[in-house]
Design an enzyme around this catalytic site. Structure first.
Site, PDB file in Angstrom:
ATOM      1  N   GLU A 271      -1.555  -1.638  -4.510  1.00  0.00           N
ATOM      2  CA  GLU A 271      -2.774  -0.865  -4.694  1.00  0.00           C
ATOM      3  C   GLU A 271      -2.510   0.210  -5.745  1.00  0.00           C
ATOM      4  O   GLU A 271      -1.471   0.866  -5.718  1.00  0.00           O
ATOM      5  CB  GLU A 271      -3.182  -0.227  -3.366  1.00  0.00           C
TER       6      GLU A 271
ATOM      7  N   ASP B 162      -2.262   1.168   7.371  1.00  0.00           N
ATOM      8  CA  ASP B 162      -1.555   1.059   6.094  1.00  0.00           C
ATOM      9  C   ASP B 162      -1.080  -0.377   5.877  1.00  0.00           C
ATOM     10  O   ASP B 162      -1.098  -0.883   4.754  1.00  0.00           O
ATOM     11  CB  ASP B 162      -0.350   2.007   6.050  1.00  0.00           C
TER      12      ASP B 162
ATOM     13  N   ASP C 244       0.880  -1.163   0.000  1.00  0.00           N
ATOM     14  CA  ASP C 244       0.000   0.000   0.000  1.00  0.00           C
ATOM     15  C   ASP C 244       0.921   1.217   0.000  1.00  0.00           C
ATOM     16  O   ASP C 244       1.391   1.641   1.051  1.00  0.00           O
ATOM     17  CB  ASP C 244      -0.900  -0.007   1.235  1.00  0.00           C
TER      18      ASP C 244
END
Length: 171
Positions: free
Chosen positions: A71, A144, A11
């Protein structure tokens, strides 16, 4: 039957990049490693990107994932933030590419829908489902890091779906 697969989920962020390493064997996902890469605040962007690249390379060396999932960039209201996010993502992807990993990317809405059933789920809902899937009672990792684990789990699910349907790309 295929052997275990290890996936590095990422991420990306210019200040905090979440990571999660998940191993799947016989259809069961298990946690290997989780955490965050924090870049120096106030540092120049080149230095931050270097930290992200180096730490992702270290994670790959330490855990030996066979694949990576990241992502994708969401459309931000602030273009400067979107550019920084894209640069952080590029640094992480470059480390994966240099290590020879294939990198799949998933939009945040697909990741959320795959885990929670709703593409607009809150981060806390995603974190709860990640903990359930990985059998963690009281995880103490950052949101996160939960997001990175969610990307890895989403990738494993998409991978399984592609195998079952014989599809090259089910996204």
């Amino acid at each position: 039957m295929a052997g275990p697969v290890v996936v590095l989920g990422l991420d990306p962020g210019s200040q905090v990049t979440g990571y999660g390493v998940v191993r799947e064997a016989s259809g069961k996902a298990e946690l290997v490693a989780v955490g965050t890469i924090r870049t120096p605040s106030g540092g120049d962007m080149a230095g931050r990107l270097g930290v992200i690249y180096s730490r992702v390379a270290e994670l790959i060396k330490a855990h030996g994932p066979g694949e990576a999932a990241i992502e994708s960039v969401f459309v931000a209201k602030n273009s400067a933030s979107a550019i920084k996010l894209g640069q952080a993502r590029g640094a992480a992807m470059a480390a994966c590419a240099v290590a020879g990993l294939s990198v799949a990317d998933y939009p945040p809405t697909l990741v959320k829908k795959a885990l929670v059933g709703a593409g607009r789920a809150e981060k806390e809902q995603v974190a709860f489902m990640v903990a359930q899937i990985l059998g963690q009672k009281k995880p103490e990792w950052a949101l996160d890091a939960s997001d990175a684990l969610a990307v890895a789990i989403c990738h494993l699910n998409q991978r399984r779906l592609r195998r079952m349907t014989g599809s090259a790309d089910s996204r």
